[in-house]
Scaffold this active site. Structure first.
Site, PDB file in Angstrom:
ATOM      1  CB  CYS A  40      -0.817  -0.195   1.224  1.00 11.08           C
ATOM      2  SG  CYS A  40      -0.268  -0.260   2.851  1.00 11.08           S
ATOM      3  CG  ASP A  87      -8.057   2.493   1.085  1.00 13.25           C
ATOM      4  OD1 ASP A  87      -7.156   1.969   0.589  1.00 13.25           O
ATOM      5  OD2 ASP A  87      -8.447   2.431   2.044  1.00 13.25           O
ATOM      6  CG  HIS A 137      -4.294   0.671   4.748  1.00 13.26           C
ATOM      7  ND1 HIS A 137      -3.814  -0.195   3.697  1.00 13.26           N
ATOM      8  CD2 HIS A 137      -5.454   1.404   4.260  1.00 13.26           C
ATOM      9  CE1 HIS A 137      -4.844   0.138   2.842  1.00 13.26           C
ATOM     10  NE2 HIS A 137      -5.593   1.125   2.958  1.00 13.26           N
TER      11      HIS A 137
END
Length: 218
Positions: free
Chosen positions: A40, A110, A94
């Site tokens: 991520c 996202d 994250h």
């Protein structure tokens, strides 16, 4: 992209002469963006790179947010990797991308979320983070907010965290070279660390994070 966000972006695109318009940072759908599962931080770095090349004048309104805690256990809902109906996942960390256009308008990008790309900040927070009040302290979320330009310039990762002791990959790496700078080949831990007053950017609790990017009219 969400219907409401699309309407806002489309309306503002019709008035390109106004420098204060909300611009679509990523005309692509989420599926068309650079994405590799379990990387991520690099997916967001690629978003920063794309925005910087396309709309550099908007970069001062863009932020990268690392979400983690001391225990490396942060519950997030509505994640594509989740298996139950609520799509809950407990990540070690994250990373998301924010476009804080003004005091009242902030969009969240996202690539791991089931929510629209982008989603308005309040909706994203409500559905993804919910609240810390019903969680044990080990699961409270903290947020390291870093200006996107700073992140793009200084972030580095040699992907060591995705390797087993024998050197094999836990998850296949992105196809492009590892991200490095002239001064560092790996500083990912500085961003995941949530010690207040250290590292890049600024660390917030969930309540502080919401107050920073979501202003309520009084």
């Amino acid at each position: 992209i969400s219907v409401d966000a699309q309407k806002m972006l489309s309306s503002n695109e019709n008035n390109k002469k106004n420098d204060k318009t909300l611009r679509p940072l990523f005309p692509k759908q989420a599926a068309e963006c650079s994405y590799v599962s379990c990387y991520c931080e690099e997916n967001v770095w690629k978003l920063c790179q794309d925005a910087s090349s396309r709309v550099p004048e908007e970069m001062d309104r863009c932020f990268v947010v690392f979400i983690s805690n001391t225990c490396r256990t942060v519950p997030l809902w509505k994640q594509r990797a989740g298996r139950e109906d609520d799509r809950l996942v407990i990540w070690d960390y994250h990373v998301i991308f924010l476009y804080s256009w003004d005091a009242k308008t902030c969009l969240v990008y996202d690539l791991d979320s089931e929510l629209p790309f982008p989603t308005f900040f309040h909706k994203y927070v409500t559905e993804t983070f919910r609240t810390d009040q019903v969680l044990k302290s080990d699961f409270h979320r903290f947020f390291r907010v870093v200006p996107a330009k700073q992140f793009l310039q200084h972030f580095a990762s040699d992907r060591r965290h995705m390797k087993r002791p024998d050197g094999s990959w836990i998850k296949p790496p992105p196809p492009y070279p590892a991200i490095s700078t002239s001064s560092s080949s790996h500083n990912l831990d500085e961003y995941i660390n949530m010690d207040i007053g250290t590292g890049p950017g600024q660390v917030f609790t969930l309540t502080e994070f919401v107050k920073r990017f979501y202003k309520i009219d009084k």
